[in-house]
Design an enzyme around this catalytic site. Structure first.
Site, short mmCIF file in Angstrom:
data_model
loop_
_atom_site.label_atom_id
_atom_site.label_comp_id
_atom_site.label_asym_id
_atom_site.label_seq_id
_atom_site.Cartn_x
_atom_site.Cartn_y
_atom_site.Cartn_z
N TYR A 280 0.75 -1.18 0.04
CA TYR A 280 0.14 0.12 -0.06
C TYR A 280 0.88 1.27 -0.05
O TYR A 280 1.96 1.23 -0.43
CB TYR A 280 -0.89 -0.07 1.28
CG TYR A 280 -2.24 0.63 0.98
CD1 TYR A 280 -2.97 0.55 -0.05
CD2 TYR A 280 -2.47 1.89 1.94
CE1 TYR A 280 -4.10 1.67 -0.16
CE2 TYR A 280 -3.49 2.76 1.96
CZ TYR A 280 -4.28 2.58 0.82
OH TYR A 280 -5.35 3.32 0.57
N LYS B 253 -20.34 -19.66 -9.19
CA LYS B 253 -19.77 -19.59 -10.42
C LYS B 253 -18.39 -19.15 -10.38
O LYS B 253 -17.20 -19.80 -10.70
CB LYS B 253 -20.57 -18.45 -11.14
CG LYS B 253 -20.14 -18.40 -12.77
CD LYS B 253 -20.75 -19.43 -13.70
CE LYS B 253 -20.80 -19.20 -15.03
NZ LYS B 253 -21.65 -20.19 -15.90
#
Length: 768
Positions: free
Chosen positions: A391, A446
């Site tokens: 970060y 999915k």
């Protein structure tokens, strides 16, 4: 459910043995988690006599705990002398009783300790003289108790083996063993690594084994007796010795046979998924030669599940999958008796099966961490230095690189292996328009399939946006996040326009799998069936029943594969899709006009007569046996309606022995399953950074799948389509798709296809 309520009650009433501080101290000094200690508290109190929680076990209560515990199941019972040894070992302060801290500490050493810890415990346990040495007679008593039932030897044989082992361990030949000499024992007796028989250990993970050690109890079923108390004391059972049979309540119909040596030596798993004990509660479990079990009561297992104990969660998943498989086997075994004198009992079982499957589906999604997916970092983030690169401030560097060159997003982010699964919930499976939020379990599923089969990551996005234009805008707006977008469960006819428009406006692969997945797999099955039947695709007549997203696209796709347009008749609820049909004349722009043909056949029955192929994407029971009887020789029937096909597989084969039949179900041959296509189409497309998924890439997938089935030794009328878990699919289909993308100039990257296929083959092996 009642089980959850019982578990919640136990969690609320299971007070710690002393203060919370003491409880945490015990956790720190043992290898038990807090949830496991909570389970031990329940077992601890259960063995106490009377209603008062006096905080300790006396000698009698301790004996009851040890003799009923799974810890010593492999022994043929513990003698009073042996129990004296254990009691003294656990009673570390010598006050003549075992409190909870002493019990937890001793059990932690026995079940979780390393080899040295266990050895030290056993050494002290059997050192009757307390002189720090183990004499031969002490060693023989230890071996007799610890190894009885695991070695298959008689008492005399055990004594001889112990004497021989003692001589080997006594390296200085002084007639006594030191602790260091005793430590070598585990090389001679590997059985001591676990108190469970080897056959049981092979079927349990260490985490699952820990659950049986914590809350399991043992008992024997005598020869010729029956176990009929499943309803009285809901529990799951591990068979560790012998064989048993289970009969349907009120009948002599055998439902199940289980042996201790079988892959799944469990019983009673259905108790976890329903509070209705009526069916299996009266089922008779009997053994001709006697059997030995280890049991876990539901009231003991569920608190561990609710506290996300890893082993308990694993057991729940194991039992659910086992129950699902067994229900199918029992269904097949009992179906022949449905119309006989015991038909009522069989029909009762079928109703029970439906309820159990429903309950398991709900419970599956709540085990451990709720849902089916999570985000896991791929880089080290264990230090402040790591975070300063992951970060701020270090993350600014890849940001600036992508700003200067957008293609660097594939190098510095997950975009190159990330698929967006996007739905608005307007056409979810067979459930219809249930809304975006209700579609989330399907979209998570999915994502799981993308990971399992294509080794691709996914974000599921459920957009509460039924408006097609706004849904298109949303897909386009988020396309920068992904390497490709899988549009899912969007109703027709809007889905055709949505897919086309999103692909036009985006330079990443876009596919509505509900349209194309079925078409690609059905196309592969058709090519192989024609080969077996000796027919040419240009000469056959095809009937497609159902004109939703899948049916309409299948009709167009089969024409692109070579079926002549005038030889394909599509049918919907209004009959055949033909030129001159009133509703189509009234709406010239309606999508079905694309597949309308000029034909005098206006009903499904008329269309099917003389046809070579029936592709059903409609409703169960639509294709009658009389219709099938009128089809051409060697007819191909793909009855894909779920859960009930347009014609039952067995009925179709009975009606036409020359038929080649496929369905959408996994319990019949030739399953038309989209998972054979979409993970690998996206994998190939993303790896070459394709700008789109075009027709050539789909046809390449179809031909690769068909060829893969033909290369299998099982190829034939019962095997024209590969199984979903065939590890070759990743390499064969993905490389074919990538190759087609390069050949049609939609790929941003070019590479050697053979080398790419070889790398995917290695990836598939690692996945397996």
């Amino acid at each position: 459910s009642a089980a959850a309520a019982d578990a919640a009650r136990l969690l609320c009433t299971s007070q710690q043995p002393a203060s919370l501080k003491d409880f945490k101290q015990i956790a720190q000094n043992t290898k038990f988690m807090l949830s496991e200690l909570d389970a031990l508290v329940v077992q601890f109190r259960r063995r106490q006599q009377g209603d008062d929680d006096k905080g300790y076990l006396n000698r009698t209560e301790f004996s009851r705990y040890m003799t009923s515990s799974a810890l010593h199941l492999c022994a043929d019972g513990l003698s009073e002398q042996s129990l004296d040894h254990y009691f003294r070992a656990f009673d570390t302060d010598g006050d003549g009783r075992v409190d909870f801290k002493e019990l937890a500490t001793g059990l932690s050493t026995l079940t979780r300790g390393g080899i040295r810890e266990r050895a030290e415990f056993l050494f002290k346990l059997w050192d009757d003289s307390g002189d720090g040495l183990l004499q031969l007679d002490e060693f023989q008593r230890m071996a007799q108790v610890s190894l009885a039932g695991t070695s298959g030897r008689s008492e005399a044989a055990l004594a001889r083996r112990a004497e021989q082992s003692f001589a080997r361990l006594d390296s200085d030949h002084d007639g006594a063993l030191t602790l260091d000499e005793f430590l070598k024992l585990y090389n001679l007796y590997p059985e001591l690594h676990s108190q469970l028989p080897a056959t049981s250990r092979a079927n349990l993970s260490p985490e699952e084994l820990a659950v049986f050690e914590l809350v399991g109890s043992s008992f024997a079923l005598r020869q010729g007796t029956r176990l009929c108390h499943l309803a009285d004391s809901p529990a799951v059972y591990l068979l560790v010795e012998g064989e048993v049979g289970v009969t349907l309540p009120g009948t002599d119909l055998k439902m199940l046979e289980v042996a201790a040596s079988s892959e799944h030596p469990f019983l009673g798993e259905a108790v976890l998924f329903t509070a209705d004990r009526s069916l299996y509660g009266d089922a008779a479990v009997s053994s001709p030669d006697g059997a030995r079990f280890m049991a876990i009561k539901l009231a003991d297992l569920m608190p561990l599940v609710l506290q996300n104990h890893r082993g308990a969660s694993q057991l729940m998943q194991r039992f659910g999958a086992l129950m699902y498989a067994r229900l199918g086997e029992i269904d097949a075994r009992l179906s022949a008796h449905a119309d006989g004198p015991q038909g009522d009992a069989v029909r009762m079982f079928l109703d029970f099966k439906k309820m159990l499957v429903s309950q398991w589906a709900l419970r599956y999604h709540t085990i451990g961490k709720t849902g089916k997916i999570e985000t896991v970092p791929t880089k080290s983030v264990g230090t402040a230095a790591d975070l300063s690169v992951a970060y701020s401030p270090g993350v600014a560097e890849p940001c600036l690189a992508i700003k200067d060159n957008p293609d660097m997003s594939y190098e510095y982010t997950s975009r190159g292996h990330l698929v967006g699964v996007v739905s608005n919930g307007t056409a979810v499976l067979g459930l219809g328009n249930i809304g975006a939020l209700a579609s989330k379990p399907v979209m998570e599923g999915k994502a799981v399939l993308f990971k399992k089969f294509g080794m691709l990551d996914s974000f599921d996005i459920e957009a509460d946006q039924p408006d097609p234009e706004k849904f298109i805008e949303l897909c386009v707006a988020i396309s920068a996040t992904f390497g490709g977008i899988n549009i899912e469960d969007v109703k027709s006819p809007e889905c055709f326009y949505i897919e086309r428009e999103v692909q036009r406006r985006c330079s990443i692969p876009i596919m509505h799998d509900d349209q194309h997945g079925t078409a690609i797999i059905a196309g592969a099955g058709l090519l192989n069936a024609l080969l077996l039947a000796g027919k040419s695709i240009e000469d056959i007549r095809v009937v497609v029943s159902g004109c939703g997203a899948a049916g309409f696209t299948c009709a167009k796709y089969l024409v692109s594969l070579g079926v002549r347009r005038e030889n394909l008749i599509a049918c919907d609820i209004n009959g055949t899709v033909h030129v001159g049909r009133e509703d189509l004349v009234a709406q010239p722009s309606y999508y079905l006009n694309e597949i309308a043909i000029d034909t005098p056949r206006h009903t499904l029955q008329e269309a099917v007569e003389g046809a070579d192929c029936f592709l059903g994407l409609s409703v169960g029971g639509l294709l009658k046996p009389a219709m099938l009887a009128t089809m051409n020789h060697d007819p191909l029937v793909f009855a894909c309606a779920n859960p009930y096909p347009e014609i039952d597989y067995a009925l179709a084969k009975k009606t036409r022995k020359d038929a080649i039949v496929g369905t959408g179900r996994s319990d019949f041959p030739n399953q038309i399953n989209n998972v054979l296509a979409f993970p690998y189409i996206f994998r190939g497309a993303l790896d070459c950074r394709a700008k789109a998924i075009n027709e050539d890439m789909k046809v390449a997938a179809t031909k690769a799948i068909a060829e893969l089935a033909r290369s299998d030794s099982h190829f034939g009328r019962e095997y024209i389509i590969p199984k979903p878990f065939d590890p070759r699919l990743l390499s064969v289909v993905s490389s074919a798709v990538a190759g087609a993308a390069m050949a049609t100039n939609v790929a941003r990257l070019r590479f050697d296809i053979d080398a790419y296929a070889a790398r995917l083959e290695e990836d598939a092996k690692m996945r397996t």
